[in-house]
Write a protein that holds these residues in place. Structure first.
Motif, mmCIF file in Angstrom:
data_model
loop_
_atom_site.group_PDB
_atom_site.id
_atom_site.type_symbol
_atom_site.label_atom_id
_atom_site.label_comp_id
_atom_site.label_asym_id
_atom_site.label_seq_id
_atom_site.Cartn_x
_atom_site.Cartn_y
_atom_site.Cartn_z
ATOM 1 N N UNK A 67 41.886 28.836 28.292
ATOM 2 C CA UNK A 67 42.113 30.258 28.510
ATOM 3 C C UNK A 67 40.944 31.162 28.189
ATOM 4 N N UNK A 68 39.757 30.599 27.938
ATOM 5 C CA UNK A 68 38.639 31.473 27.570
ATOM 6 C C UNK A 68 37.302 31.054 28.166
ATOM 7 N N UNK A 69 37.288 30.039 29.023
ATOM 8 C CA UNK A 69 36.026 29.605 29.613
ATOM 9 C C UNK A 69 35.369 30.683 30.450
ATOM 10 N N UNK A 70 36.173 31.484 31.136
ATOM 11 C CA UNK A 70 35.611 32.530 31.982
ATOM 12 C C UNK A 70 34.838 33.564 31.168
ATOM 13 N N UNK A 71 35.268 33.814 29.944
ATOM 14 C CA UNK A 71 34.556 34.780 29.106
ATOM 15 C C UNK A 71 33.141 34.299 28.791
ATOM 16 N N UNK A 72 32.985 32.999 28.592
ATOM 17 C CA UNK A 72 31.646 32.445 28.358
ATOM 18 C C UNK A 72 30.774 32.583 29.597
ATOM 19 N N UNK A 73 31.376 32.425 30.769
ATOM 20 C CA UNK A 73 30.626 32.588 32.011
ATOM 21 C C UNK A 73 30.222 34.052 32.196
ATOM 22 N N UNK A 74 31.129 34.973 31.910
ATOM 23 C CA UNK A 74 30.791 36.394 31.989
ATOM 24 C C UNK A 74 29.618 36.712 31.062
ATOM 25 N N UNK A 75 29.625 36.104 29.874
ATOM 26 C CA UNK A 75 28.534 36.330 28.915
ATOM 27 C C UNK A 75 27.194 35.820 29.441
ATOM 28 N N UNK A 76 27.222 34.891 30.378
ATOM 29 C CA UNK A 76 25.982 34.377 30.984
ATOM 30 C C UNK A 76 25.383 35.372 31.976
ATOM 31 N N UNK A 77 26.148 36.393 32.353
ATOM 32 C CA UNK A 77 25.631 37.430 33.233
ATOM 33 C C UNK A 77 25.837 37.191 34.719
ATOM 34 N N UNK A 78 26.473 36.073 35.097
ATOM 35 C CA UNK A 78 26.548 35.741 36.519
ATOM 36 C C UNK A 78 27.621 36.525 37.263
ATOM 37 N N UNK A 79 28.447 37.271 36.545
ATOM 38 C CA UNK A 79 29.461 38.091 37.205
ATOM 39 C C UNK A 79 29.062 39.562 37.266
#
Length: 367
Positions: A122-134
């Motif tokens: 339930x939180x993997x997307x937050x790590x991706x957002x933190x990478x800046x790709x969104x």
């Protein structure tokens, strides 16, 4: 990609499943596959996963594939298992990018495939957002196989109205007492029963599906003459809207605070893995509905409502400019999602590739 290649990709991912935050070999395999096809995938810096893109300029259209598997018992063996269909999702997005490789021209827009870890937590997307790709995404499309009792193959819907989900963990901390002297302590089990009774009084609008229930309780020992002063408990909380979820969480915290005072005991309480309800974008879902009709030669179903949750919806919470929706892909999943022996109609993969390829092209032209 040819059908045989797509099948090979799926079989490899299915047979080499990895659990949340450990999708290392899955990342390696897909990165090498894209590199061999002339793409330039970029690994995430702080977590497993990667992104790969083609084209340039706006609109920037994202495709999201979740990578992780569940850890569960399958035919007597504990193993990583893709019983939620993430192996299919990765295969579909891989196929779409290969279909689009020679069709997306420079300066007509950017297509970015995001291969995300840890959806099941339930939180993997937050790590991706933190990478800046969104950060610069204009549109984002996801995909999820659907069970046969929800929609039948080959039907599809242009959105999934997931509910909000949050887990809660609590600790009642006290001292044991002798069974003959209950006045010398606080019975943690009685506190648990009181919490249970009071959470049953939480009410939201009856038109909105919502539930809160105990899913874990641990208290006491084999010595039945000891009154346990300590206990742990867990709750699963679900609501179809973010507003209803906020009310349930607020009321639950009030109940815990009341129990602390009523029983004069120490209760620690925290919410875990908070996943928001879906906010399906009207423009994105309309484009997707048109693509479904164009590819399948049949009308798209209405946006489906499901009590399940998906961290896909954090992308729009964290980056509100994104117009997002998720393809509900009829696949005759049986016996059901997360069942250890889950199966689905493999032709759904071909439909998913065709529909998402079409909607990306349609979105780039829509501007």
């Amino acid at each position: 990609m040819k059908q045989q290649q797509i099948q090979h990709v799926f079989e490899h991912l299915h047979n080499h499943a990895e659990v949340s935050w450990k999708e290392i070999e899955t990342t390696n395999y897909l990165v090498e596959l894209f590199e061999a096809s002339g793409f330039s995938p970029q690994r995430f810096k702080n977590c497993p996963g990667f992104y790969v893109e083609i084209g340039s300029g706006h609109p920037v259209v994202g495709l999201r594939a979740d990578m992780d598997a569940l850890w569960q018992e399958v035919d007597g063996e504990m193993k990583a298992n893709h019983s939620c269909g993430h192996d299919a999702h990765m295969t579909i997005v891989t196929g779409v990018m290969h279909e689009l490789k020679d069709r997306v021209l420079p300066h007509t827009g950017t297509v970015r495939a995001i291969f995300q870890p840890a959806e099941e937590l339930g939180n993997g997307s937050l790590s991706v957002v933190a990478e800046g790709v969104a950060d610069d995404l204009d549109y984002l499309y996801g995909v999820h196989l659907r069970p046969h009792d929800e929609i039948s193959f080959p039907q599809c819907a242009p959105g999934i109205q997931h509910g909000a989900c949050v887990f809660a963990k609590g600790w009642i901390k006290g001292h044991d007492a002798h069974g003959a002297r209950p006045h010398q302590g606080v019975n943690a089990i009685e506190v648990l029963f009181a919490i249970q009774q009071h959470i049953n009084t939480i009410h939201v609008d009856p038109h909105i599906a919502a539930t809160i229930k105990f899913t874990n309780i641990q208290a006491g020992t084999d010595n039945l003459n000891i009154i346990p002063g300590n206990a742990t408990f867990g709750l699963d909380i679900r609501a179809q809207t973010n507003e209803a979820m906020a009310k349930i969480q607020h009321d639950t915290q009030k109940i815990i605070a009341t129990m602390r005072q009523l029983y004069a005991c120490d209760i620690e309480f925290t919410f875990l893995d908070d996943v928001p309800a879906a906010e399906v974008d009207a423009d994105a879902s309309a484009l997707l509905a048109t693509s479904i009709q164009h590819v399948l030669q049949q009308e798209a179903l209405p946006v489906i409502v499901t009590p399940g949750a998906d961290d896909f919806h954090f992308y729009t919470i964290e980056r509100p400019q994104i117009k997002a929706t998720m393809l509900a892909l009829g696949a005759d999943v049986a016996p059901g999602l997360h069942h250890p022996n889950m199966t689905f109609n493999p032709q759904a993969i071909e439909n998913g590739i065709a529909i998402l390829t079409d909607v990306v092209c349609r979105t780039l032209a829509y501007k």
